[in-house]
Scaffold this active site. Structure first.
Site, mmCIF file in Angstrom:
data_model
loop_
_atom_site.group_PDB
_atom_site.id
_atom_site.type_symbol
_atom_site.label_atom_id
_atom_site.label_comp_id
_atom_site.label_asym_id
_atom_site.label_seq_id
_atom_site.Cartn_x
_atom_site.Cartn_y
_atom_site.Cartn_z
ATOM 1 N N ALA A 254 42.917 35.120 35.039
ATOM 2 C CA ALA A 254 41.595 34.960 34.646
ATOM 3 C C ALA A 254 40.659 35.064 35.702
ATOM 4 C CB ALA A 254 41.559 33.681 33.676
ATOM 5 N N LYS A 255 39.527 35.366 35.808
ATOM 6 C CA LYS A 255 38.470 35.499 36.824
ATOM 7 C C LYS A 255 37.808 34.549 36.340
ATOM 8 C CE LYS A 255 35.820 38.470 39.801
ATOM 9 N NZ LYS A 255 36.597 38.189 40.929
ATOM 10 N N ALA A 256 38.240 33.013 36.517
ATOM 11 C CA ALA A 256 37.420 31.827 35.976
ATOM 12 C C ALA A 256 36.830 31.247 37.161
ATOM 13 C CB ALA A 256 38.522 30.866 35.592
ATOM 14 N N SER B 299 39.376 37.353 30.426
ATOM 15 C CA SER B 299 39.373 35.841 30.708
ATOM 16 C C SER B 299 38.845 34.846 30.070
ATOM 17 C CB SER B 299 38.516 35.912 32.119
ATOM 18 O OG SER B 299 39.217 36.836 33.087
ATOM 19 N N TYR C 197 37.904 29.459 41.605
ATOM 20 C CA TYR C 197 37.338 29.727 42.859
ATOM 21 C C TYR C 197 37.133 28.598 43.756
ATOM 22 C CZ TYR C 197 37.561 34.729 42.007
ATOM 23 O OH TYR C 197 38.076 35.989 41.857
#
Length: 302
Positions: A150-152, A59, A156
């Site tokens: 991507a766990k950005a 990410s 969220y």
């Protein structure tokens, strides 16, 4: 006293601070992971630690952050933090890689990069054994605008808007559709449907986060003899499914009992959902030898 790992050092929880000028605060230039640790028989097992940390590093690469930390560095940091705090309960682990002190730059390659790991006791994200959900008016952000892979942290905000909307309407959680109007995922969870004994989940073409728990469910279900299909899923399939459940680190495997006011099945957790839930809970606690490769024992007793 809970200790936090920050840039290679353990510091007391109350001293674990960042400056108000960090770029991540102003522009969302950070990536993170949610990881679970399960305490059983005097050992704490971290579930799929390496896979989570590989996704974290990937990410950061997608965002072009100049990340100095390897998967091995971060793995040692997680284990060290848990050991320092001597946890004897289930825990939640949150590693974050973030852009540091820089107020004005929008060029990720110019930014200093930091990391931290926090760990805290954690049991259930939802207290309910089954959820009432709705399809959100907000659409899942497309890969052409933001990278869902991507766990950005910035991604969220999309989830916060959808989940807040659902709670305000009296539901427990939201389901987002992608830009084509097809089912993507929950606000913070992947989604699975069961119809006529077949398990179906949206593919990566539906702007999903490729969940580690999602991958675990697919593997477990396949090993248990179920057929699992990754494909496009229409909204109306939610209304006629025999079973629906969320998967994710925080929620684990959690049944959905109602969608948009329509009962799922007979309104109780279905047999496939229950079988997968039972299997998953055994796996994460080290009770299934075939899946011990997914576990990192922290105290060396497992």
């Amino acid at each position: 006293m809970n200790a936090v790992w920050m840039d290679g050092e353990l510091v007391p929880w109350e001293n674990a601070k960042v400056h108000v000028t960090v770029n991540a605060l102003h522009y969302g230039s950070a990536v993170f992971e949610g990881i679970r640790g399960y305490y059983h028989d005097n050992e704490l097992y971290v579930f799929r630690l390496r896979e989570h940390l590989k996704r974290l590093v990937d990410s950061a690469k997608i965002l072009m952050l100049k990340n100095p930390y390897t998967v091995e560095n971060l793995e040692q940091a997680v284990v060290r933090t848990i050991r320092e705090n001597r946890f004897t309960s289930n825990v939640y682990i949150r590693p974050v890689i973030y852009a540091g002190e820089n107020l004005m730059s929008l060029n990720a390659r110019d930014l200093p990069v930091h990391a931290f790991v926090i760990v805290f006791p954690f049991e259930k994200f939802f207290s309910k054994l089954g959820l009432r959900v709705c399809v959100s008016a907000w659409r899942r952000l497309p890969d052409t605008s933001m990278p869902p892979r991507a766990k950005a942290t910035a991604n969220y905000l999309n989830s916060i808007l959808a989940s807040t909307e659902a709670r305000m309407a009296g539901y427990d959680e939201a389901i987002l559709l992608d830009q084509r109007g097809l089912v993507s995922e929950g606000a913070g969870e992947n989604i699975f449907l069961v119809k006529n004994g077949v398990i179906v989940t949206p593919s990566t073409a539906s702007a999903i986060l490729e969940g580690i728990t999602r991958d675990s469910v697919i593997t477990l279900a396949t090993d248990m003899g179920y057929r699992v299909v990754e494909r496009d899923v229409s909204r109306t399939e939610l209304y006629t499914a025999d079973e629906i459940f969320f998967s994710g680190t925080a929620v684990e495997i959690l049944p959905i009992l109602e969608v948009d006011g329509r009962m799922v099945g007979d309104g109780t957790p279905g047999p496939i959902t229950k079988a997968l839930t039972e299997k998953y809970h055994r796996v994460v606690r080290g009770l299934e030898p075939a899946y011990r490769r997914w576990l990192t024992p922290v105290y060396g007793k497992g």
